[in-house]
Design a protein around this motif. Structure first.
Motif: not given
Length: 352
Positions: A173-182, A185-190, A221-225
């Protein structure tokens, strides 16, 4: 409800990720009229709606005042919008829609919520391919989440072909919607979903209780899909071509080939942009045909889910079902598909 032969008047409450796409889609339908959208934002998001000529309403008097102060032209408040509409599509954040339901019921307006709400909010969960007929004339329905929509689409297609026995799926599952990824969300983990089954399997059963389905999910840690992997036990041994033909029977499943350069989520999204899809929308389930494998009565496949777009055609069909203007599900699906360009992908990269 609108008079027969007249356009169904639609209100959209919430102009975020789903709301703006629903509004765009409604404006493409020849049997619907977008009366307006209600929101609380005063920034660029509602500015875009105004630039498109969409009539804006504030959620409350205070929100309307703030929006006017920010320079937006506001026609009124949510209650004003509901008073001149036949159906409201609630696209507000998770759990907010459920709080709005008493207002909709009080005003006697039909309403649609989305997968962030529980099945019990409407008592009916909707995927056009599976249960359009049961939504006809209802006061409300719930268009299920992006992942659940994909599960019901694919498994129902196998079920209609007489192939499905049981299914087990793993969702990335993507971590968050792309428009609010700033913003998060998560980074360097699952992050694994703590419960097995994850909520998507039981949610699919709210649409079709006969589905034998179990899901597991992990946030990545991605937001595309989203990316799904499925293992399905079939009712009998089949060859790959029979499975491909079964999936091809659904107009909202597109079979793509990694060998054509579509080997990752980003390349599929780029194709949507090249095709001129608004917001790069992938309305279909994008299933890799050249990855699909069959071993006797076991089927293995993977597909991509555009979390921002897959529920949009379902929402349009749900509007027609509630309004009763199109009583045949296949006819509504065909009409929606044509308006949104579903199924228009190049043959060079698909198995059409």
């Amino acid at each position: 409800m609108s008079i027969k032969g007249k356009k169904t008047r639609i209100a959209v409450n919430g102009y975020g990720v789903i709301g703006k796409r629903v509004a765009d889609a409604v404006m493409l339908q020849d049997d619907m009229e977008l009366v307006g959208v209600a929101d609380i934002a005063t920034d660029w998001r509602t500015s875009a709606a105004g630039a498109k000529g969409i009539t804006l309403f504030g959620a409350t008097l205070d929100h309307a005042a703030a929006m006017r102060e920010a320079g937006h032209e506001i026609a009124g408040v949510l209650d004003d919008l509901l008073a001149v509409s036949d159906i409201v599509v609630d696209c507000t954040p998770k759990r907010i829609a459920a709080q709005n339901v008493p207002r909709y019921r009080e005003q006697g307006i039909k309403f649609i919520v989305h997968g962030g709400e529980k099945h019990e909010v409407t008592g009916h969960s909707f995927v056009a391919d599976a249960n359009y007929a049961s939504a006809i004339g209802r006061d409300s329905t719930r268009v299920v989440s992006c992942n659940t929509t994909s599960i019901v689409r694919t498994l129902s297609t196998l079920k209609r072909a007489g192939l499905l026995k049981k299914a087990r799926g793993t969702l990335l599952r993507r971590a968050t919607d792309p428009w609010e990824s700033h913003l998060g969300g998560i980074m360097n983990t699952l992050v694994p979903e703590a419960d097995i089954p994850s909520h998507q399997g039981p949610d699919a059963q709210s649409v079709d209780p006969d589905l034998d389905v179990v899901t597991m999910a992990v946030k990545v840690p991605e937001t595309l899909a989203h990316l799904h992997y499925w293992t399905v036990q079939l009712n009998r041994a089949v060859d790959k071509e029979e499975v491909l033909q079964a999936f091809a029977a659904s107009s909202r499943i597109v079979m793509i080939d990694a060998g054509a350069g579509l080997g990752a989520l980003n390349s599929v999204k780029e194709l949507m942009a090249d095709m001129g899809r608004p917001h790069d929308n992938l309305y279909e389930v994008a299933l890799w045909a050249d990855m699909l494998k069959v071993q006797g009565d076991e089927l293995f496949y993977a597909y991509m889910v555009d979390n921002q777009a897959i529920v949009i055609p379902e929402t349009i069909d749900a509007i027609r079902a509630l309004s009763g203007t199109v009583r045949d599900g296949a006819a509504s699906i065909k009409k929606t598909n044509k308006a949104l360009g579903v199924g228009d992908l190049p043959r060079q990269v698909t198995r059409q």
